[in-house]
Write an enzyme that holds these catalytic residues in place. Structure first.
Site, PDB file in Angstrom:
ATOM      1  N   ARG A   1      66.627  56.253  82.838  1.00 53.60           N
ATOM      2  CA  ARG A   1      66.236  55.137  83.705  1.00 53.60           C
ATOM      3  C   ARG A   1      65.797  55.633  85.078  1.00 53.60           C
ATOM      4  NH1 ARG A   1      71.257  51.493  81.517  1.00 53.60           N
ATOM      5  NH2 ARG A   1      70.157  50.581  79.740  1.00 53.60           N
TER       6      ARG A   1
ATOM      7  N   ARG B   1      54.821  57.285  80.719  1.00 52.50           N
ATOM      8  CA  ARG B   1      55.818  56.211  80.716  1.00 52.50           C
ATOM      9  C   ARG B   1      56.057  55.676  79.304  1.00 52.50           C
ATOM     10  NH1 ARG B   1      58.662  52.118  79.764  1.00 52.50           N
ATOM     11  NH2 ARG B   1      59.505  50.800  81.419  1.00 52.50           N
TER      12      ARG B   1
ATOM     13  N   LYS C   1      69.577  56.248  72.404  1.00 51.76           N
ATOM     14  CA  LYS C   1      70.217  55.085  71.788  1.00 51.76           C
ATOM     15  C   LYS C   1      70.675  55.402  70.367  1.00 51.76           C
ATOM     16  CE  LYS C   1      68.189  51.445  74.609  1.00 51.76           C
ATOM     17  NZ  LYS C   1      67.489  50.138  74.629  1.00 51.76           N
TER      18      LYS C   1
ATOM     19  N   ASN D   1      66.778  45.379  75.125  1.00 54.27           N
ATOM     20  CA  ASN D   1      67.779  44.908  76.091  1.00 54.27           C
ATOM     21  C   ASN D   1      67.042  44.038  77.099  1.00 54.27           C
ATOM     22  OD1 ASN D   1      69.568  44.593  78.289  1.00 54.27           O
ATOM     23  ND2 ASN D   1      70.617  46.520  77.806  1.00 54.27           N
TER      24      ASN D   1
ATOM     25  N   GLU E   1      64.945  44.773  80.723  1.00 47.33           N
ATOM     26  CA  GLU E   1      63.514  44.512  80.849  1.00 47.33           C
ATOM     27  C   GLU E   1      63.218  43.567  82.016  1.00 47.33           C
ATOM     28  OE1 GLU E   1      61.681  43.354  77.181  1.00 47.33           O
ATOM     29  OE2 GLU E   1      62.611  44.991  76.047  1.00 47.33           O
TER      30      GLU E   1
ATOM     31  N   THR F   1      56.005  50.921  74.838  1.00 49.50           N
ATOM     32  CA  THR F   1      57.139  51.840  74.885  1.00 49.50           C
ATOM     33  C   THR F   1      58.085  51.581  73.716  1.00 49.50           C
ATOM     34  OG1 THR F   1      57.012  51.962  77.304  1.00 49.50           O
ATOM     35  CG2 THR F   1      59.075  52.670  76.282  1.00 49.50           C
TER      36      THR F   1
ATOM     37  N   GLU G   1      59.200  53.864  70.476  1.00 48.27           N
ATOM     38  CA  GLU G   1      60.590  54.093  70.105  1.00 48.27           C
ATOM     39  C   GLU G   1      60.803  53.847  68.612  1.00 48.27           C
ATOM     40  OE1 GLU G   1      63.039  51.678  72.629  1.00 48.27           O
ATOM     41  OE2 GLU G   1      62.060  52.391  74.452  1.00 48.27           O
TER      42      GLU G   1
END
Length: 261
Positions: free
Chosen positions: A20, A158, A169, A195, A199, A251, A255
């Site tokens: 983060r 990013r 995770k 989450n 966001e 993003t 993932e």
């Protein structure tokens, strides 16, 4: 994909807090790059394959932007930029081998073939440039594509940083993710990854940064009044929309693709 039996201890670089922090720094880079690009008009000719104005530097089937992006990546590839796990090229198949000795990076990620740069480029040209730039041509073609390259590379980094998010995770909930992966349940993986509170926090922070970075700093000690949108270099809502509609969803797509390998 790594098995459930692997150690779940999370290296520092894969801790969610470390990730983060990196994503927060990347927000600054993206916002400043967008503000820089927004000072020029759309200059659509820069994105037209085979435009005669750029025949000296671009091939007959390439746009000026594609040529500049490729040449930039070729230079960066020679100094081993794309050997780093958080860097992904737009033209990986056309790059030279590194000229410098390779660096041995820690094996943080499962081997990955995820590369969403084609989607990033398409969204950037069709949605982002028309939103942040005034229509027309100001003949600032070189400056425009140099700014384009900076924006594209920042957004790419990013989006693909999502691989680190996914790995972190997975290691924190290996059984849950392994069950969904084995079932091919991409929707379930997306739900587990998502989450909404985080966001929404990202969106609020991006809006505030865009409002701050887009101001002209005035002399004097008095605190600045809240700026009018018309006085800003770029409407913050354009940047917020980019994050909400494209960067965050892409993003998460990266993932899911990473975990499904």
């Amino acid at each position: 994909r790594v098995g459930v039996g692997m150690a779940t201890e999370v290296p520092k670089k894969l801790s969610l807090q470390s990730i983060r922090d990196a994503l927060i720094r990347q927000e600054d880079t993206i916002i400043f790059a967008l503000i820089e690009r927004a000072q020029y008009r759309c200059n659509d000719v820069c994105y037209t394959p085979g435009a005669p104005q750029f025949a000296a530097v671009a091939g007959p089937s390439e746009s000026f932007l594609e040529s500049m992006l490729l040449e930039t990546e070729r230079t960066h590839a020679r100094v081993r930029r794309y050997t780093a796990p958080d860097e992904h090229a737009f033209f990986p198949e056309r790059l030279p081998a590194p000229a410098l000795p390779l660096i041995e990076f820690p094996a943080l990620l499962h081997p990955s073939t995820v590369n969403l740069n084609a989607q990033i480029l398409k969204v950037y040209l069709s949605k982002v440039v028309p939103a942040i730039c005034a229509a027309g041509d100001d003949e600032q073609h070189g400056s425009s594509v140099v700014a384009d390259v900076s924006v594209l590379q920042a957004i790419s980094k990013r989006v693909h940083y999502g691989l680190f998010v996914a790995e972190s995770k997975f290691r924190s909930q290996p059984e849950e993710y392994a069950r969904l992966i084995e079932a091919g349940d991409e929707a379930g993986i997306m739900a587990l990854l998502t989450n909404m509170a985080v966001e929404e926090k990202v969106i609020r922070r991006v809006r505030r940064k865009a409002q701050t970075f887009g101001q002209d700093v005035q002399d004097g000690d008095a605190p600045a009044a809240p700026p009018e949108v018309s006085s800003l270099k770029l409407d913050p809502e354009h940047i917020v929309k980019l994050y909400h509609d494209f960067i965050i969803p892409l993003t998460k797509e990266a993932e899911v693709a990473y975990l499904m390998q």
